[in-house]
Write an enzyme that holds these catalytic residues in place. Structure first.
Site, mmCIF file in Angstrom:
data_model
loop_
_atom_site.group_PDB
_atom_site.id
_atom_site.type_symbol
_atom_site.label_atom_id
_atom_site.label_comp_id
_atom_site.label_asym_id
_atom_site.label_seq_id
_atom_site.Cartn_x
_atom_site.Cartn_y
_atom_site.Cartn_z
ATOM 1 N N ALA A 19 0.770 -1.244 0.000
ATOM 2 C CA ALA A 19 0.000 0.000 0.000
ATOM 3 C C ALA A 19 0.801 1.295 0.000
ATOM 4 C CB ALA A 19 -0.947 -0.003 1.206
ATOM 5 N N ALA A 20 2.039 1.288 0.504
ATOM 6 C CA ALA A 20 2.758 2.566 0.648
ATOM 7 C C ALA A 20 3.251 3.092 -0.715
ATOM 8 C CB ALA A 20 3.952 2.393 1.584
ATOM 9 N N PRO A 21 3.263 4.399 -0.930
ATOM 10 C CA PRO A 21 2.988 5.461 0.038
ATOM 11 C C PRO A 21 1.507 5.774 0.248
ATOM 12 C CG PRO A 21 3.671 6.411 -2.044
ATOM 13 C CD PRO A 21 3.775 4.925 -2.215
ATOM 14 N N LYS B 221 -3.065 4.886 -3.820
ATOM 15 C CA LYS B 221 -4.255 4.128 -4.226
ATOM 16 C C LYS B 221 -5.151 3.829 -3.024
ATOM 17 C CE LYS B 221 -1.670 2.325 -8.131
ATOM 18 N NZ LYS B 221 -0.334 2.829 -7.679
ATOM 19 N N GLU C 220 1.723 -3.045 4.240
ATOM 20 C CA GLU C 220 3.005 -2.611 3.656
ATOM 21 C C GLU C 220 4.135 -3.215 4.476
ATOM 22 O OE1 GLU C 220 4.282 -0.783 1.023
ATOM 23 O OE2 GLU C 220 6.231 -1.172 1.952
ATOM 24 N N CYS D 91 4.016 -1.059 -12.463
ATOM 25 C CA CYS D 91 4.414 0.073 -13.314
ATOM 26 C C CYS D 91 5.648 -0.344 -14.104
ATOM 27 C CB CYS D 91 4.633 1.340 -12.500
ATOM 28 S SG CYS D 91 5.886 1.195 -11.222
#
Ligand SMILES: C[S@@+](CC[C@H](N)C(=O)[O-])C[C@H]1O[C@@H](n2cnc3c(N)ncnc32)[C@H](O)[C@@H]1O
Length: 317
Positions: A110-112, A115, A133, A240
């Site tokens: 989840a970090a940063p 989303k 995270e 990504c």
């Protein structure tokens, strides 16, 4: 990572490759998302205009291209949580997952928190998000953004995503309506020849071996994320990066391991995308991978991304 590397490896899979090369010579434009948990688009536009900034709408709701603001992370409105800097491509996976008010959502990496906080806004701070995270330093950045943006429906955990617990304390099974696996990856999609110093520092030196190693972790994570879904629930797998080892290979592995995994087609209004691959060099993938989506900088002028929408069918098909 280098332009030579991209030319050698990806010319055969990226459509309009010369346009792609041209696009990564331009700096990434500045994008922000208005935080509807705290304010409205009009109020942000008006507040930022006082600093001389102007906002142009992007094809996604509450997302804007902005210019004329040198230090967007240092305004009063930023600290008040009225907006969050988030590249357009990074805002796509939550839109594809489409969490609803009252849902139970697991965000495995989840970090940063771009989303997580976007999903909290989509859910209007209802239901529950578990934001997981592993990295302790990044965990505190995640908590900072949750607090700054006024998120109240989220709890934070710190497990290895691939070993996220499957049971509650009373030994009953833990299930989620939706799972987001925005996986750690080689980050090729963030490569531009013109980058800020802090962005350049984050770029991993790239090799195919690195992608192959990441692929093994991602395969473990996608299985765990899928196993934590309830029947009929949906998961988004995103990266990504362009590497098929970290994208199609991983989703294809899930399809081979779990008969009840179904790759669903989707469209994102106003966004040009390319289809997922069904072959790469000597590898052949399921035809269903055509339903997954590749996002390229020359099509959207943002980061390169890969997105797969997966459903857990009610019965093995
Ligand atoms: C692509 S980033 C997530 C970006 C985030 N979803 C966002 O939108 O702001 C991947 C994250 O996974 C974390 N990570 C790496 N290995 C992990 C693991 N085994 N389990 C959980 N998180 C992990 C990294 O520290 C990194 O913060």
């Amino acid at each position: 990572m280098s332009l030579e590397y991209f030319s050698k490896v990806y010319r055969e899979i990226i459509p309009n490759f010369d346009d792609f090369l041209e696009s990564i010579h331009r700096p990434h434009p500045s994008h922000l998302r208005v935080n509807t948990l705290k304010t409205t688009d009009d109020r942000v536009r008006e507040a930022l205009s006082r600093y001389g900034a102007s906002l142009e709408p992007l094809p996604l709701r509450h997302c804007y291209l902005f210019s004329g603001l040198d230090n967007p992370g240092a305004t009063l409105e930023y600290y008040l949580g009225y907006y969050h800097m988030q590249g357009l491509s990074s805002a796509l996976p939550p839109l594809v997952l489409a969490p609803q008010e009252g849902d139970r959502v697991l965000d495995l990496c989840a970090a940063p928190g771009s989303k997580t906080t976007q999903m909290a806004a989509m859910m209007n701070n209802t239901g529950l998000i578990v934001a997981n995270e592993l990295n302790r330093r990044r965990l505190s950045i995640l908590k900072f953004h949750l607090e700054r943006l006024g998120v109240t429906n989220t709890v934070v955990t710190s497990f290895q995503a691939q070993n996220f617990p499957m049971k509650r304390a009373d030994r009953s099974n833990l299930y989620f309506d939706r799972v987001l696996l925005d996986a750690p990856c080689s980050g090729e999609g963030r490569f531009r020849t013109v980058m800020r110093k802090d962005e350049r520092e984050k770029m991993q030196p790239h090799s195919e071996e690195y992608s192959l190693k990441m692929s093994e972790y991602q395969k473990q994570m996608i299985l765990r994320g899928f196993d934590l879904l309830k029947e009929g629930g949906t998961m988004v797998y995103s990266t990504c990066t362009y590497s098929p080892h970290e994208n199609e290979t991983v989703v294809d592995y899930l399809l081979q391991c779990r008969r009840d995994a179904v790759v669903l087609p989707f469209e994102i209004q106003g966004i040009r995308t390319a289809q997922g691959l069904t072959r790469y060099r000597s590898q052949r993938f399921s035809e269903d991978l055509k339903n997954t989506v590749r996002i390229y900088p020359h099509m959207v002028d943002s980061w390169g991304f890969y997105i797969a929408l997966i459903m857990k069918a009610s019965r093995p098909h």
